[in-house]
Design a protein around this motif. Structure first.
Motif, PDB file in Angstrom:
ATOM      1  N   PHE A  76       0.809  -0.992  -0.007  1.00  0.00           N
ATOM      2  CA  PHE A  76      -0.095  -0.112   0.135  1.00  0.00           C
ATOM      3  C   PHE A  76       0.946   1.310   0.179  1.00  0.00           C
ATOM      4  N   TYR A  82      -3.886   7.063   1.887  1.00  0.00           N
ATOM      5  CA  TYR A  82      -5.316   6.663   1.115  1.00  0.00           C
ATOM      6  C   TYR A  82      -6.327   6.785   2.218  1.00  0.00           C
ATOM      7  N   TYR A  84      -9.665   4.575   3.766  1.00  0.00           N
ATOM      8  CA  TYR A  84     -10.076   3.335   3.991  1.00  0.00           C
ATOM      9  C   TYR A  84     -11.521   3.446   4.814  1.00  0.00           C
ATOM     10  N   VAL A  97     -12.568  -1.665   3.232  1.00  0.00           N
ATOM     11  CA  VAL A  97     -11.782  -1.717   1.703  1.00  0.00           C
ATOM     12  C   VAL A  97     -11.183  -0.115   1.928  1.00  0.00           C
ATOM     13  N   ILE A  98     -10.275   0.042   0.893  1.00  0.00           N
ATOM     14  CA  ILE A  98      -9.687   1.281   0.438  1.00  0.00           C
ATOM     15  C   ILE A  98     -10.962   2.021  -0.226  1.00  0.00           C
ATOM     16  N   VAL A  99     -10.988   3.297  -0.064  1.00  0.00           N
ATOM     17  CA  VAL A  99     -12.240   4.333  -0.583  1.00  0.00           C
ATOM     18  C   VAL A  99     -11.741   5.127  -1.615  1.00  0.00           C
ATOM     19  N   LEU A 100     -11.897   5.134  -2.727  1.00  0.00           N
ATOM     20  CA  LEU A 100     -11.609   5.810  -3.849  1.00  0.00           C
ATOM     21  C   LEU A 100     -12.581   7.073  -4.022  1.00  0.00           C
ATOM     22  N   GLU A 123     -14.514  -1.505  -7.221  1.00  0.00           N
ATOM     23  CA  GLU A 123     -13.328  -1.361  -8.292  1.00  0.00           C
ATOM     24  C   GLU A 123     -12.222  -2.283  -7.773  1.00  0.00           C
ATOM     25  N   LEU A 125      -8.050  -2.504  -7.498  1.00  0.00           N
ATOM     26  CA  LEU A 125      -6.896  -1.700  -7.718  1.00  0.00           C
ATOM     27  C   LEU A 125      -5.854  -3.007  -7.939  1.00  0.00           C
ATOM     28  N   ALA A 134     -11.575  -2.285  -3.764  1.00  0.00           N
ATOM     29  CA  ALA A 134     -11.750  -0.678  -3.434  1.00  0.00           C
ATOM     30  C   ALA A 134     -12.994  -0.252  -3.733  1.00  0.00           C
ATOM     31  N   ARG A 136     -15.489   3.150  -4.984  1.00  0.00           N
ATOM     32  CA  ARG A 136     -15.438   4.395  -5.361  1.00  0.00           C
ATOM     33  C   ARG A 136     -16.883   4.881  -4.841  1.00  0.00           C
TER      34      ARG A 136
END
Length: 139
Positions: A76, A82, A84, A97-100, A123, A125, A134, A136
């Motif tokens: 990462f 980033y 999350y 999750v990772i947040v876009l 989505e 990554l 991730a 969005r």
């Protein structure tokens, strides 16, 4: 032990699907609940009677925050800083999750907090080793 041996490799299937943009879980034939990410048995009742299930990729962002530097895992570091958060999948489970679409700044995080629960879409990554799920934000 035969039930264990008959289970497909859920983790491999999860990452193979994720690499293709397919979001997989399992559903339990006994209690009907989802387990995500998928494992060999139901996380709710322990049954081995589970089936793979593709998810919609739709969810709702419930909470967002920023990472703590340095990144929690070397994979990462390239995307740090980033955001999350916790997303409730349309199918029910809540996942981290990772947040876009949200910057890791106090003002952007405040904006997201004030908006309340926000629709989000899954989505993938592409990382050096494994794909990462991730979401969005859509709001």
């Amino acid at each position: 032990m035969q039930a264990i041996a008959e289970q497909p490799n859920a983790i491999r299937a999860y990452y193979e699907g994720l690499a293709k943009g397919v979001f997989r879980a399992i559903t339990c034939e006994v209690c009907g609940k989802y387990t995500f990410p998928p494992t060999g048995c139901c996380e709710h009742c322990g049954s081995w009677k589970v089936q793979p299930k593709d998810l919609s990729g739709e969810g709702t962002l419930l909470l967002a925050t920023h990472n703590i530097s340095p990144a929690c895992h070397p994979r990462f570091e390239k995307i740090a800083p980033y955001v999350y958060g916790h997303v409730r999948l349309k199918e029910g489970p809540i996942v981290q999750v990772i947040v876009l679409g949200v910057k890791a700044t106090p003002s952007d995080l405040r904006r997201i907090f004030e908006l309340g629960p926000i629709p989000a879409r899954a989505e993938v990554l592409t990382m050096d080793d494994l794909p990462v799920l991730a979401f969005r934000v859509l709001g």
